[in-house]
Design an enzyme around this catalytic site. Structure first.
Site, short mmCIF file in Angstrom:
data_model
loop_
_atom_site.label_atom_id
_atom_site.label_comp_id
_atom_site.label_asym_id
_atom_site.label_seq_id
_atom_site.Cartn_x
_atom_site.Cartn_y
_atom_site.Cartn_z
CG MET A 1 -51.30 30.68 -34.97
SD MET A 1 -50.05 29.51 -34.42
CE MET A 1 -50.95 28.00 -34.51
CB CYS A 2 -54.84 33.85 -30.02
SG CYS A 2 -53.29 34.57 -29.52
NE ARG A 3 -56.58 36.61 -35.31
CZ ARG A 3 -55.93 37.18 -36.32
NH1 ARG A 3 -56.58 37.90 -37.21
NH2 ARG A 3 -54.62 37.03 -36.42
CB VAL A 88 -60.51 33.90 -28.80
CG1 VAL A 88 -61.74 34.48 -28.14
CG2 VAL A 88 -60.25 34.60 -30.14
#
Length: 259
Positions: A1-3, A88
């Site tokens: 999971m990240c952006r 990120v």
């Protein structure tokens, strides 16, 4: 999971795209607004960008949170680019590899990021190792699912596939081997952007003929942001954005041929 986020357009400081916006990637590291899985992206970050006249991007990656890196704050203030990809990270599984596990991954002119998680990793994708040359497996930067997905994409790119086709075929292959995976992929060569929405959020902001931003979520409240439907391939240049539906792999067993 990240952006993650990719940009094509007029030359801008990194900070104007990542740090200055009220809900930019910098803030999304601790306060994302639309993240469906996980809450804090503090397991590393990275940014890759292109300099004029050089098709091979530079990268800056770290294992810790972006807000704790004062060197990046200085770099983002002065480095300018017409194309970048940044992310990120919220690690799916804790482990080794440090900054090597942080996107963007890179090879030649390409930068790549994966927002999501492969269901049942690593066993679920073990059969797909047979599709890659041994040298590609040994050269993987990290031992996580994102690095392996990147190896699958890169093999297709090196075989001559266009960026969008390489992403789409990889998503369908991984989704078939590991149903329930989240596979939001983001790829750029400095002149175009390809991305998939598969299990998590994806948005784009286009100023036709000027700039395009593709991101996990809007970095401000501009009403022109458009959400990408789930199960969609996005292909973008500095002038337009094309969306193509992706078909879910069939889970039905093959039918017996008629005699």
């Amino acid at each position: 999971m990240c952006r993650h986020l990719a940009y094509l357009g007029p030359e801008e400081p990194l900070g104007r795209l990542l740090v200055t916006p009220p809900h930019g990637l910098y803030r999304q590291s601790w306060a994302p607004r639309r993240q469906r899985y996980g809450t804090v992206n503090a397991d590393g970050f990275g940014v890759g960008w292109y300099a004029p006249g050089d098709p091979v991007p530079a990268r800056y990656r770290r294992a810790g949170p972006i807000w704790a890196d004062q060197s990046f704050a200085d770099l983002a203030r002065v480095v300018r680019t017409t194309a970048l990809l940044a992310a990120v990270r919220d690690a799916t599984l804790s482990g080794a590899d440090a900054e090597a596990a942080a996107a963007p991954f890179a090879s030649g002119p390409w930068l790549f990021s994966h927002n999501g998680a492969v269901k049942g990793w690593p066993r679920s994708l073990a059969p797909l190792t047979e599709t890659l040359p041994a040298a590609d497996l040994l050269a993987m930067e990290a031992r996580n699912d994102s690095a392996f997905v990147w190896a699958l994409v890169l093999a297709r790119l090196r075989a001559g596939d266009e960026e969008g086709q390489a992403l789409a075929d990889t998503v369908l292959e991984v989704a078939e081997a590991a149903p329930g995976s989240r596979l939001n992929l983001l790829l750029t060569n400095g002149e175009s952007i390809a991305a998939t929405a598969w299990g998590d959020t994806l948005w784009y902001l286009a100023s036709p003929g000027r700039s395009t931003v593709v991101a996990s979520e809007p970095y401000d409240d501009d009403p022109h942001w458009q959400e990408v439907p789930d199960r969609t391939l996005l292909a973008a240049s500095g002038t337009d954005v094309l969306l193509t539906p992706l078909k879910e792999p069939s889970t039905e067993p093959p039918k017996e041929p008629r005699t």
